[in-house]
Scaffold this active site. Structure first.
Site, PDB file in Angstrom:
ATOM      1  N   HIS A   1      33.969  14.619  55.574  1.00  0.00           N
ATOM      2  CA  HIS A   1      34.620  13.530  54.827  1.00  0.00           C
ATOM      3  C   HIS A   1      36.045  13.961  54.472  1.00  0.00           C
ATOM      4  O   HIS A   1      36.290  15.133  54.186  1.00  0.00           O
ATOM      5  CB  HIS A   1      33.817  13.229  53.554  1.00  0.00           C
ATOM      6  CG  HIS A   1      34.259  11.972  52.882  1.00  0.00           C
ATOM      7  ND1 HIS A   1      35.382  11.917  52.088  1.00  0.00           N
ATOM      8  CD2 HIS A   1      33.745  10.725  52.901  1.00  0.00           C
ATOM      9  CE1 HIS A   1      35.531  10.679  51.645  1.00  0.00           C
ATOM     10  NE2 HIS A   1      34.550   9.939  52.122  1.00  0.00           N
TER      11      HIS A   1
ATOM     12  N   SER B   1      37.539   1.254  51.929  1.00  0.00           N
ATOM     13  CA  SER B   1      37.689   0.031  51.129  1.00  0.00           C
ATOM     14  C   SER B   1      36.932  -1.167  51.701  1.00  0.00           C
ATOM     15  O   SER B   1      37.417  -2.301  51.649  1.00  0.00           O
ATOM     16  CB  SER B   1      39.170  -0.295  50.929  1.00  0.00           C
ATOM     17  OG  SER B   1      39.785   0.729  50.168  1.00  0.00           O
TER      18      SER B   1
ATOM     19  N   ASN C   1      28.009   5.782  50.164  1.00  0.00           N
ATOM     20  CA  ASN C   1      28.377   7.145  49.768  1.00  0.00           C
ATOM     21  C   ASN C   1      28.731   7.102  48.281  1.00  0.00           C
ATOM     22  O   ASN C   1      29.794   6.626  47.914  1.00  0.00           O
ATOM     23  CB  ASN C   1      29.577   7.602  50.613  1.00  0.00           C
ATOM     24  CG  ASN C   1      30.129   8.937  50.147  1.00  0.00           C
ATOM     25  OD1 ASN C   1      29.477   9.662  49.390  1.00  0.00           O
ATOM     26  ND2 ASN C   1      31.331   9.268  50.593  1.00  0.00           N
TER      27      ASN C   1
ATOM     28  N   GLU D   1      37.314   6.674  59.334  1.00  0.00           N
ATOM     29  CA  GLU D   1      37.735   6.425  57.955  1.00  0.00           C
ATOM     30  C   GLU D   1      39.203   6.796  57.789  1.00  0.00           C
ATOM     31  O   GLU D   1      39.536   7.956  57.477  1.00  0.00           O
ATOM     32  CB  GLU D   1      36.908   7.282  56.989  1.00  0.00           C
ATOM     33  CG  GLU D   1      35.430   6.969  56.991  1.00  0.00           C
ATOM     34  CD  GLU D   1      34.839   7.180  55.598  1.00  0.00           C
ATOM     35  OE1 GLU D   1      34.299   6.228  55.053  1.00  0.00           O
ATOM     36  OE2 GLU D   1      34.950   8.290  55.074  1.00  0.00           O
TER      37      GLU D   1
ATOM     38  N   GLY E   1      39.281   4.362  49.118  1.00  0.00           N
ATOM     39  CA  GLY E   1      39.429   4.210  47.666  1.00  0.00           C
ATOM     40  C   GLY E   1      40.735   3.573  47.241  1.00  0.00           C
ATOM     41  O   GLY E   1      41.106   3.639  46.071  1.00  0.00           O
TER      42      GLY E   1
ATOM     43  N   GLU F   1      37.732  13.697  51.888  1.00  0.00           N
ATOM     44  CA  GLU F   1      37.863  14.350  50.573  1.00  0.00           C
ATOM     45  C   GLU F   1      37.508  15.828  50.689  1.00  0.00           C
ATOM     46  O   GLU F   1      38.135  16.680  50.057  1.00  0.00           O
ATOM     47  CB  GLU F   1      36.978  13.630  49.539  1.00  0.00           C
ATOM     48  CG  GLU F   1      37.595  12.294  49.141  1.00  0.00           C
ATOM     49  CD  GLU F   1      36.614  11.263  48.625  1.00  0.00           C
ATOM     50  OE1 GLU F   1      35.444  11.599  48.355  1.00  0.00           O
ATOM     51  OE2 GLU F   1      37.022  10.088  48.505  1.00  0.00           O
TER      52      GLU F   1
ATOM     53  N   LYS G   1      29.366   9.499  46.362  1.00  0.00           N
ATOM     54  CA  LYS G   1      30.264  10.600  45.959  1.00  0.00           C
ATOM     55  C   LYS G   1      29.716  11.280  44.699  1.00  0.00           C
ATOM     56  O   LYS G   1      28.509  11.371  44.540  1.00  0.00           O
ATOM     57  CB  LYS G   1      31.689  10.080  45.762  1.00  0.00           C
ATOM     58  CG  LYS G   1      32.163   9.228  46.950  1.00  0.00           C
ATOM     59  CD  LYS G   1      33.627   8.964  46.928  1.00  0.00           C
ATOM     60  CE  LYS G   1      33.979   7.992  48.034  1.00  0.00           C
ATOM     61  NZ  LYS G   1      35.407   7.897  48.271  1.00  0.00           N
TER      62      LYS G   1
HETATM   63  C1  PEP Z   1      34.327   6.791  51.551  1.00  0.00           C
HETATM   64  O1  PEP Z   1      34.618   7.571  50.666  1.00  0.00           O
HETATM   65  O2  PEP Z   1      33.644   7.158  52.518  1.00  0.00           O
HETATM   66  C2  PEP Z   1      34.805   5.428  51.420  1.00  0.00           C
HETATM   67  C3  PEP Z   1      34.807   4.680  52.471  1.00  0.00           C
HETATM   68  O3  PEP Z   1      35.254   5.059  50.172  1.00  0.00           O
HETATM   69  P1  PEP Z   1      35.743   3.586  49.733  1.00  0.00           P
HETATM   70  O4  PEP Z   1      34.775   2.592  50.324  1.00  0.00           O
HETATM   71  O5  PEP Z   1      35.697   3.601  48.248  1.00  0.00           O
HETATM   72  O6  PEP Z   1      37.112   3.408  50.293  1.00  0.00           O
END
Ligand code: PEP
Length: 256
Positions: A100, A218, A10, A172, A178, A102, A12
């Site tokens: 998601h 992460s 992803n 998630e 992040g 976000e 973003k």
């Molecule tokens: C995400 O935004 O779906 C995600 C898993 O981000 P990160 O791997 O940077 O934590």
């Protein structure tokens, strides 16, 4: 469940379409056929790079799948700034990330809206990747199970049993996105198992077996293997670590 892992990058709101060309080419160079035999690798760039990546994938017969990060549920019309599922399907998009955290936190995404998007994506023959996850305060208050099952049940409303089995779910935890802090593999597996049971309860054991469940938060080359070996984790949704071709290649090649 598929024997192949599903690994989705992803991106973003990162990488212009020109930068995207460099990243996909470097990534392709770093992976070989055996990697694609073991993992389905999907790139989810911003909308502006979808057509560019689709053209490259087709022209060079690259074995990458294409994903989108967002979609509107209507087919067409006066919805300034939005993109429909039909438009994405025409670009050979196979997966669409929906719900998601976000988008839930910053753009008012509710379970009802997630459900509308899920249905639109399925209607165009693509796979929704439904993201669910608890915040840190919800976790500390013991609310993880309630939060993730409520989000999943909301996303899967008004679908047939067959459609419920076709959805991909990404667990998630919001506190892991992040932050460099990932859920430990045992805990992530327990939540993914609960999500599978939720699909089984809503759509029968066949759908529960069929649904693919990813972990995201992460994921990096150092922790991916411990997560991927777990029974209920079928792949990973990767944010930050998917932007750099060396790092993402190392995530995809987690078994080495
Ligand atoms: C995400 O935004 O779906 C995600 C898993 O981000 P990160 O791997 O940077 O934590």
């Amino acid at each position: 469940m598929d024997a192949k892992s599903l690994i989705i990058g992803n991106w973003k709101m990162n990488l212009s379409h020109l930068e995207a060309i460099v990243v996909i080419q470097k990534l392709w160079y770093r992976l070989d056929t055996s990697d694609f035999d073991r993992a389905e690798v999907v790139l989810a760039p911003p909308f502006t790079a979808l057509r560019t990546l689709q053209t490259l994938i087709m022209a060079d017969r690259m074995p990458f799948g294409l994903g989108a990060q967002h979609v509107h549920w209507e087919r067409e019309g006066a919805f300034t700034g939005e993109v429909s599922a039909r438009m994405l399907a025409k670009l050979d998009v196979g997966y669409v990330i929906v719900g998601h955290s976000e988008r839930r936190a910053m753009f008012g995404e509710t379970d009802e809206l997630v459900n509308k998007r899920v249905r639109a994506v399925l209607a165009e023959g693509m796979t929704p990747v439904v993201c669910v996850g608890e915040t840190l305060s919800e976790r500390e208050a013991g609310g993880t199970e309630r939060v993730v099952t409520t989000q999943l049940r909301g996303a899967l409303r008004r679908l047939t049993a067959e459609q419920r089995g076709q959805v991909t779910v990404a667990y998630e935890p919001v506190w892991a996105i992040g932050t460099g802090r990932h859920a430990d593999a045992g805990t992530a597996n327990e939540v993914c198992s609960l999500l599978r049971d939720t699909v089984s309860a809503m759509a029968g054991p066949r759908a529960g077996e069929q649904v693919r469940i990813l972990y995201g938060g992460s994921v990096n080359p150092g922790n991916v293997a411990s997560l991927m070996v777990k029974r209920h984790i079928d792949g990973a949704l990767v944010g930050g670590a998917s932007l750099d071709p060396d790092t993402f290649a190392a995530v995809v090649r987690y078994w080495l």
